[in-house]
Scaffold this motif. Structure first.
Motif, mmCIF file in Angstrom:
data_model
loop_
_atom_site.group_PDB
_atom_site.id
_atom_site.type_symbol
_atom_site.label_atom_id
_atom_site.label_comp_id
_atom_site.label_asym_id
_atom_site.label_seq_id
_atom_site.Cartn_x
_atom_site.Cartn_y
_atom_site.Cartn_z
ATOM 1 N N MET A 1 58.743 66.186 24.020
ATOM 2 C CA MET A 1 59.390 65.503 25.151
ATOM 3 C C MET A 1 60.507 66.354 25.752
ATOM 4 N N LYS A 2 61.208 67.100 24.898
ATOM 5 C CA LYS A 2 62.301 67.943 25.382
ATOM 6 C C LYS A 2 61.780 68.978 26.364
ATOM 7 N N GLU A 3 60.641 69.577 26.021
ATOM 8 C CA GLU A 3 60.071 70.593 26.909
ATOM 9 C C GLU A 3 59.708 69.993 28.263
ATOM 10 N N LYS A 4 59.134 68.798 28.245
ATOM 11 C CA LYS A 4 58.770 68.112 29.488
ATOM 12 C C LYS A 4 60.024 67.781 30.302
ATOM 13 N N LEU A 5 61.057 67.320 29.617
ATOM 14 C CA LEU A 5 62.291 66.949 30.305
ATOM 15 C C LEU A 5 62.915 68.150 30.993
ATOM 16 N N LEU A 6 62.810 69.322 30.364
ATOM 17 C CA LEU A 6 63.404 70.529 30.927
ATOM 18 C C LEU A 6 62.477 71.228 31.913
ATOM 19 N N SER A 7 61.253 70.697 32.068
ATOM 20 C CA SER A 7 60.312 71.292 33.024
ATOM 21 C C SER A 7 60.406 70.561 34.355
ATOM 22 N N ASP A 8 59.396 70.710 35.188
ATOM 23 C CA ASP A 8 59.449 70.157 36.547
ATOM 24 C C ASP A 8 59.041 68.692 36.643
ATOM 25 N N ARG A 9 58.275 68.195 35.674
ATOM 26 C CA ARG A 9 57.732 66.843 35.799
ATOM 27 C C ARG A 9 57.766 66.103 34.471
ATOM 28 N N LEU A 10 58.177 64.844 34.529
ATOM 29 C CA LEU A 10 58.113 63.972 33.359
ATOM 30 C C LEU A 10 57.958 62.536 33.846
ATOM 31 N N ILE A 11 56.810 61.944 33.575
ATOM 32 C CA ILE A 11 56.558 60.549 33.922
ATOM 33 C C ILE A 11 56.342 59.790 32.626
ATOM 34 N N THR A 12 57.229 58.826 32.345
ATOM 35 C CA THR A 12 57.103 58.030 31.128
ATOM 36 C C THR A 12 56.796 56.585 31.478
ATOM 37 N N LEU A 13 56.199 55.886 30.518
ATOM 38 C CA LEU A 13 55.828 54.484 30.696
ATOM 39 C C LEU A 13 56.450 53.646 29.592
ATOM 40 N N GLU A 14 57.160 52.610 29.986
ATOM 41 C CA GLU A 14 57.796 51.724 29.010
ATOM 42 C C GLU A 14 56.777 50.755 28.421
ATOM 43 N N THR A 15 56.848 50.584 27.103
ATOM 44 C CA THR A 15 56.038 49.562 26.428
ATOM 45 C C THR A 15 56.982 48.644 25.655
ATOM 46 N N THR A 16 56.689 47.365 25.672
ATOM 47 C CA THR A 16 57.454 46.401 24.880
ATOM 48 C C THR A 16 56.540 45.841 23.800
ATOM 49 N N PRO A 17 56.755 46.248 22.545
ATOM 50 C CA PRO A 17 55.919 45.733 21.459
ATOM 51 C C PRO A 17 55.962 44.205 21.416
ATOM 52 N N PRO A 18 54.860 43.579 21.039
ATOM 53 C CA PRO A 18 54.790 42.111 21.041
ATOM 54 C C PRO A 18 55.436 41.493 19.802
ATOM 55 N N LYS A 19 55.552 40.185 19.835
ATOM 56 C CA LYS A 19 56.014 39.438 18.656
ATOM 57 C C LYS A 19 54.782 39.119 17.811
ATOM 58 N N LEU A 20 54.241 40.164 17.225
ATOM 59 C CA LEU A 20 53.027 40.079 16.405
ATOM 60 C C LEU A 20 53.161 41.059 15.245
ATOM 61 N N PRO A 21 52.367 40.893 14.204
ATOM 62 C CA PRO A 21 52.415 41.837 13.089
ATOM 63 C C PRO A 21 51.575 43.086 13.338
ATOM 64 N N THR A 22 51.193 43.320 14.581
ATOM 65 C CA THR A 22 50.419 44.503 14.965
ATOM 66 C C THR A 22 50.626 44.778 16.446
ATOM 67 N N ILE A 23 50.524 46.050 16.826
ATOM 68 C CA ILE A 23 50.575 46.374 18.261
ATOM 69 C C ILE A 23 49.199 46.784 18.777
ATOM 70 N N ASP A 24 48.182 46.568 17.980
ATOM 71 C CA ASP A 24 46.834 46.965 18.392
ATOM 72 C C ASP A 24 46.402 46.338 19.725
ATOM 73 N N PRO A 25 46.690 45.041 19.982
ATOM 74 C CA PRO A 25 46.303 44.480 21.284
ATOM 75 C C PRO A 25 46.984 45.212 22.453
ATOM 76 N N MET A 26 48.239 45.618 22.278
ATOM 77 C CA MET A 26 48.922 46.345 23.339
ATOM 78 C C MET A 26 48.307 47.727 23.540
ATOM 79 N N ILE A 27 47.966 48.382 22.455
ATOM 80 C CA ILE A 27 47.318 49.692 22.548
ATOM 81 C C ILE A 27 45.968 49.573 23.242
ATOM 82 N N GLU A 28 45.211 48.533 22.920
ATOM 83 C CA GLU A 28 43.911 48.329 23.570
ATOM 84 C C GLU A 28 44.083 48.084 25.069
ATOM 85 N N LYS A 29 45.149 47.399 25.448
ATOM 86 C CA LYS A 29 45.418 47.150 26.864
ATOM 87 C C LYS A 29 45.740 48.448 27.594
ATOM 88 N N ILE A 30 46.502 49.328 26.948
ATOM 89 C CA ILE A 30 46.812 50.633 27.543
ATOM 90 C C ILE A 30 45.525 51.434 27.732
#
Length: 298
Positions: free
Chosen positions: A1-30
């Motif tokens: 991430m540091k290399e990307k930040l110091l380069s010309d382009r960095l596009i990040t996407l925020e994820t909010t983990p769910p109130k579940l004992p797994t994040i697999d449904p969120m990963i499948e949605k992505i």
């Protein structure tokens, strides 16, 4: 991430983990929305609004493993004392989660958990100090680790708007002084505001002669597709400015139909996103986990 930040382009996407004992449904949605194809990395939030969610560090690890893209894991001062902060950093380091967003955190009184109490041994500046100690091979007490931790890249946050921008400048300066390499702003909805923030960045850069002059700003971006979202952000969220022209156009569209409202909001958002990329292609996309909207921006 540091290399990307110091380069010309960095596009990040925020994820909010769910109130579940797994994040697999969120990963499948992505995966299903193909949002991962348009970005360079992710962030994971840490119990935003003090609501119980899946652990941000473990979520970051699983997302990195799945998409082979770096993740910035948020760590809140609200829920951890100095011992817990360092313990979590050690575990994150072993999992190769080495991009950390230092956050003070929302008040515990907002929590969905009864009688929740905040720890808050200090602001996010203290976490930045701890990270600096780790990067020097020591814990916060100054004791050397037998095995030096992997280098951690520290991030921090900032408001994107204030009546007096000098207040924003002072707060960012303190975080950069404590070696924050990336500053992620609240959503920006005006190109002139983006210019002011970048002017602040340049001014702060010029005040340092060491590696801190390399810090950069990541402009926050939250696409608005509903009138009520624009009105809420404009009236109830400190540090964010939504232009009257946006609200006026959304009011007119809202009177026509829900589809028209979405269409107008998406067009306004897409045009702004494209213009921000031309000006400063380091942007943090926030969608409240509506990952399907990402491909519509590009």
């Amino acid at each position: 991430m540091k290399e990307k930040l110091l380069s010309d382009r960095l596009i990040t996407l925020e994820t909010t983990p769910p109130k579940l004992p797994t994040i697999d449904p969120m990963i499948e949605k992505i995966k299903k929305t193909e949002a991962y194809k348009y970005i360079d990395g992710f962030t994971t939030t840490d119990c935003p609004l003090s609501k119980l969610k899946y652990n941000s560090i473990i979520a970051a690890y699983k997302i990195q493993q799945t998409f082979n893209k770096k993740v910035i894991a948020t760590m809140s001062m609200r829920d951890r004392n100095i011992i817990a902060l360092q313990s979590d950093l050690l575990g994150a380091n072993d999992l190769n989660v080495t991009n950390i967003l230092a956050l003070t955190g929302d008040p515990a009184k907002m929590s969905d958990q009864p009688n929740a109490k905040a720890v808050v041994e200090g602001s996010s500046l203290k976490l930045l100090e701890i990270i600096r100690a780790f990067n020097s091979g020591m814990d916060y007490a100054g004791k050397e680790f037998k095995i030096k931790p992997k280098q951690i890249t520290p991030f921090a946050v900032s408001n994107s708007y204030a009546k007096n921008f000098s207040s924003i400048e002072k707060k960012i300066y303190k975080k950069v002084k404590n070696f924050a390499l990336g500053i992620i702003t609240q959503p920006v909805y005006d190109l002139e505001i983006a210019d002011k923030l970048l002017e602040i960045r340049d001014k702060i850069r010029n005040s340092f002669s060491d590696e801190r002059k390399n810090f950069d700003m990541i402009l926050g971006f939250f696409p608005i597709t509903k009138l009520k979202t624009a009105q809420f952000l404009h009236s109830h969220v400190p540090g964010i400015y939504v232009p009257d022209s946006w609200i006026d156009k959304l009011i007119k569209a809202h009177k026509i139909s829900e589809n028209e409202e979405y269409k107008v909001g998406l067009e306004l958002s897409r045009n702004l996103f494209n213009n921000l990329q031309k000006k400063h292609p380091k942007i943090h996309i926030m969608t409240a986990n509506r990952f399907e909207i990402v491909k519509e921006l590009f």
